[in-house]
Design a protein around this motif. Structure first.
Motif, PDB file in Angstrom:
ATOM      1  N   SER A 125      48.228  44.607  58.415  1.00  0.00           N
ATOM      2  CA  SER A 125      48.410  46.194  58.363  1.00  0.00           C
ATOM      3  C   SER A 125      47.551  46.739  57.153  1.00  0.00           C
ATOM      4  CB  SER A 125      49.806  46.872  58.499  1.00  0.00           C
ATOM      5  OG  SER A 125      50.504  46.133  59.731  1.00  0.00           O
ATOM      6  N   PHE A 126      47.387  48.043  57.041  1.00  0.00           N
ATOM      7  CA  PHE A 126      46.735  48.752  56.004  1.00  0.00           C
ATOM      8  C   PHE A 126      45.574  48.289  55.456  1.00  0.00           C
ATOM      9  CE2 PHE A 126      51.530  48.912  56.079  1.00  0.00           C
ATOM     10  CZ  PHE A 126      51.628  50.268  56.788  1.00  0.00           C
ATOM     11  N   PRO A 127      44.689  48.090  56.241  1.00  0.00           N
ATOM     12  CA  PRO A 127      43.232  47.448  55.697  1.00  0.00           C
ATOM     13  C   PRO A 127      42.787  48.085  54.502  1.00  0.00           C
ATOM     14  CG  PRO A 127      42.726  48.594  57.798  1.00  0.00           C
ATOM     15  CD  PRO A 127      44.404  48.877  57.581  1.00  0.00           C
ATOM     16  N   GLU A 128      43.086  49.213  54.293  1.00  0.00           N
ATOM     17  CA  GLU A 128      42.526  49.929  52.739  1.00  0.00           C
ATOM     18  C   GLU A 128      43.177  49.003  51.629  1.00  0.00           C
ATOM     19  OE1 GLU A 128      45.412  53.015  54.464  1.00  0.00           O
ATOM     20  OE2 GLU A 128      44.489  51.245  55.324  1.00  0.00           O
ATOM     21  N   LEU A 129      43.970  48.258  51.815  1.00  0.00           N
ATOM     22  CA  LEU A 129      44.464  47.416  50.623  1.00  0.00           C
ATOM     23  C   LEU A 129      43.727  46.269  50.598  1.00  0.00           C
ATOM     24  CD1 LEU A 129      48.405  47.850  51.455  1.00  0.00           C
ATOM     25  CD2 LEU A 129      46.648  49.371  49.814  1.00  0.00           C
ATOM     26  N   ASN A 130      42.942  45.938  51.601  1.00  0.00           N
ATOM     27  CA  ASN A 130      42.203  44.632  51.408  1.00  0.00           C
ATOM     28  C   ASN A 130      41.459  44.089  50.310  1.00  0.00           C
ATOM     29  OD1 ASN A 130      43.587  43.818  53.947  1.00  0.00           O
ATOM     30  ND2 ASN A 130      41.675  44.182  55.215  1.00  0.00           N
ATOM     31  N   PRO A 131      40.560  45.116  49.704  1.00  0.00           N
ATOM     32  CA  PRO A 131      39.867  44.964  48.557  1.00  0.00           C
ATOM     33  C   PRO A 131      40.792  44.337  47.288  1.00  0.00           C
ATOM     34  CG  PRO A 131      39.243  46.820  49.427  1.00  0.00           C
ATOM     35  CD  PRO A 131      40.302  46.378  49.990  1.00  0.00           C
ATOM     36  N   VAL A 132      42.108  45.065  47.049  1.00  0.00           N
ATOM     37  CA  VAL A 132      43.012  44.493  45.970  1.00  0.00           C
ATOM     38  C   VAL A 132      43.451  43.385  46.604  1.00  0.00           C
ATOM     39  CG1 VAL A 132      45.039  44.988  45.040  1.00  0.00           C
ATOM     40  CG2 VAL A 132      43.368  46.636  45.124  1.00  0.00           C
ATOM     41  N   ARG A 133      43.893  42.982  47.763  1.00  0.00           N
ATOM     42  CA  ARG A 133      44.325  41.602  48.415  1.00  0.00           C
ATOM     43  C   ARG A 133      43.444  40.707  48.036  1.00  0.00           C
ATOM     44  NH1 ARG A 133      46.157  44.483  53.921  1.00  0.00           N
ATOM     45  NH2 ARG A 133      48.571  45.048  53.302  1.00  0.00           N
ATOM     46  N   GLN A 134      42.073  40.928  48.328  1.00  0.00           N
ATOM     47  CA  GLN A 134      41.071  39.769  48.420  1.00  0.00           C
ATOM     48  C   GLN A 134      40.918  39.454  46.870  1.00  0.00           C
ATOM     49  OE1 GLN A 134      39.029  38.128  50.812  1.00  0.00           O
ATOM     50  NE2 GLN A 134      38.868  37.051  48.932  1.00  0.00           N
ATOM     51  N   ARG A 135      41.044  40.379  45.986  1.00  0.00           N
ATOM     52  CA  ARG A 135      40.847  40.055  44.397  1.00  0.00           C
ATOM     53  C   ARG A 135      41.906  39.190  43.957  1.00  0.00           C
ATOM     54  NH1 ARG A 135      40.613  44.188  39.283  1.00  0.00           N
ATOM     55  NH2 ARG A 135      40.441  42.621  37.806  1.00  0.00           N
ATOM     56  N   VAL A 140      44.032  37.446  45.891  1.00  0.00           N
ATOM     57  CA  VAL A 140      44.090  35.913  46.464  1.00  0.00           C
ATOM     58  C   VAL A 140      42.866  34.902  45.788  1.00  0.00           C
ATOM     59  CG1 VAL A 140      43.253  34.725  48.468  1.00  0.00           C
ATOM     60  CG2 VAL A 140      44.758  36.657  48.567  1.00  0.00           C
ATOM     61  N   THR A 141      41.979  35.485  45.355  1.00  0.00           N
ATOM     62  CA  THR A 141      40.675  34.693  44.728  1.00  0.00           C
ATOM     63  C   THR A 141      41.421  34.370  43.176  1.00  0.00           C
ATOM     64  OG1 THR A 141      38.876  35.967  45.679  1.00  0.00           O
ATOM     65  CG2 THR A 141      38.657  34.933  43.790  1.00  0.00           C
ATOM     66  N   VAL A 142      41.821  35.292  42.489  1.00  0.00           N
ATOM     67  CA  VAL A 142      42.433  34.974  41.208  1.00  0.00           C
ATOM     68  C   VAL A 142      43.502  33.983  41.186  1.00  0.00           C
ATOM     69  CG1 VAL A 142      43.767  35.827  39.131  1.00  0.00           C
ATOM     70  CG2 VAL A 142      41.614  37.153  40.217  1.00  0.00           C
ATOM     71  N   LEU A 143      44.577  34.123  42.238  1.00  0.00           N
ATOM     72  CA  LEU A 143      45.762  33.168  42.268  1.00  0.00           C
ATOM     73  C   LEU A 143      45.276  31.800  42.756  1.00  0.00           C
ATOM     74  CD1 LEU A 143      48.751  34.920  44.208  1.00  0.00           C
ATOM     75  CD2 LEU A 143      48.545  34.175  41.498  1.00  0.00           C
ATOM     76  N   SER A 144      44.344  31.823  43.664  1.00  0.00           N
ATOM     77  CA  SER A 144      43.912  30.289  44.273  1.00  0.00           C
ATOM     78  C   SER A 144      43.039  29.618  43.174  1.00  0.00           C
ATOM     79  CB  SER A 144      43.231  30.685  45.427  1.00  0.00           C
ATOM     80  OG  SER A 144      42.023  31.360  45.199  1.00  0.00           O
ATOM     81  N   GLY A 145      42.516  30.243  42.071  1.00  0.00           N
ATOM     82  CA  GLY A 145      41.584  29.773  41.053  1.00  0.00           C
ATOM     83  C   GLY A 145      42.237  29.364  39.902  1.00  0.00           C
ATOM     84  N   LEU A 146      43.654  29.450  39.901  1.00  0.00           N
ATOM     85  CA  LEU A 146      44.183  29.384  38.509  1.00  0.00           C
ATOM     86  C   LEU A 146      44.439  27.811  38.324  1.00  0.00           C
ATOM     87  CD1 LEU A 146      47.036  32.064  38.351  1.00  0.00           C
ATOM     88  CD2 LEU A 146      44.912  32.425  37.005  1.00  0.00           C
ATOM     89  N   SER A 147      44.294  27.437  36.871  1.00  0.00           N
ATOM     90  CA  SER A 147      44.745  26.107  36.818  1.00  0.00           C
ATOM     91  C   SER A 147      46.088  25.955  36.672  1.00  0.00           C
ATOM     92  CB  SER A 147      43.975  25.532  35.330  1.00  0.00           C
ATOM     93  OG  SER A 147      44.651  26.380  34.340  1.00  0.00           O
TER      94      SER A 147
END
Length: 234
Positions: free
Chosen positions: A26-36, A38-45
């Motif tokens: 829901s609320f696709p206007e939040l997707n740019p922040v969600r994407q950012r 997800v990218t940061v979290l999944s790339g943490l050592s």
């Protein structure tokens, strides 16, 4: 009417749904922040993850959830979260109409509808991520307008760190206190879970109606202001 729930640090680690698709939320206007995020979290050592999320080496599995955010199985958001509040809510036993009145404020996804499919993850409202910093500055500009656009009365049960992501003036705030007026910590979540369950099944339009529904559910509730309610935990 919408009941806005806090998330939980503890989550059901399983799932049978398709991997995360932001387009399904829901609320696709939040997707740019969600994407950012997800990218940061999944790339943490592991070292970065423990430092940013305040985890110990014994909580290594929490970091592993973040590493596979894009590939892990999902489940409806309302069933993903566990813990005291969600035990009292007992969401799986609620009918579809009642579940639809419940939403979850999330540090990773901003705002989730009950049936939005999400994976297990670890990110708290007070976390600071490398290259991002604190989450309120990231979320407020986009999450604030979404919250203000929700229809009808909003009962905001979010805890402080999640409320800070985007405050919602005009929402009904609920405090759980002792008979002496002191804020309750241990039973706060359980009481709010019971209240959320009652409201989901009997939606209200005014604070007075909210108090009536809470009392019918066995909670000692009192309106203390135009947009505030206190519940005394005996």
């Amino acid at each position: 009417m919408i009941v806005l729930l806090p998330p939980s640090e503890t989550k059901n680690p399983t799932g049978t749904g398709e991997p995360l698709a932001l387009s399904a939320l829901s609320f696709p206007e939040l997707n740019p922040v969600r994407q950012r995020l997800v990218t940061v979290l999944s790339g943490l050592s592991p070292e970065e993850g423990r430092a940013a999320l305040g985890l110990s080496e014994k909580q290594e599995q929490e970091l592993k959830h973040n590493l596979v955010l894009r590939e892990a199985a999902t489940m409806p958001a309302l069933d993903r979260y566990t813990g005291v509040l969600f035990d009292s809510l007992d969401a799986p036993t609620l009918p579809a109409g009642a579940r639809a009145r419940l939403m979850v404020g999330s540090a990773l996804f901003g705002l989730l509808g009950a049936e939005d499919p999400v994976p297990a993850y670890r990110l708290s409202g007070g976390s600071r991520l490398p290259g991002v910093g604190g989450l309120p500055a990231l979320w407020k500009p986009v999450l604030g307008p979404v919250l203000r656009g929700l229809d009808g009365m909003v009962v905001d049960l979010r805890s402080g760190a999640y409320g800070a992501l985007a405050p919602l003036p005009g929402a009904v705030a609920v405090r759980v206190v002792t008979a002496e007026g002191k804020v309750v910590s241990h039973f706060n979540k359980a009481t709010k879970g019971l209240l959320a369950r009652a409201l989901a099944q009997a939606p209200v339009e005014t604070v007075d109606e909210l108090v009536d529904v809470a009392r019918a559910a066995g909670l000692e509730a009192t309106a203390t202001g135009r947009w505030t309610v206190e519940i005394v935990h005996a």
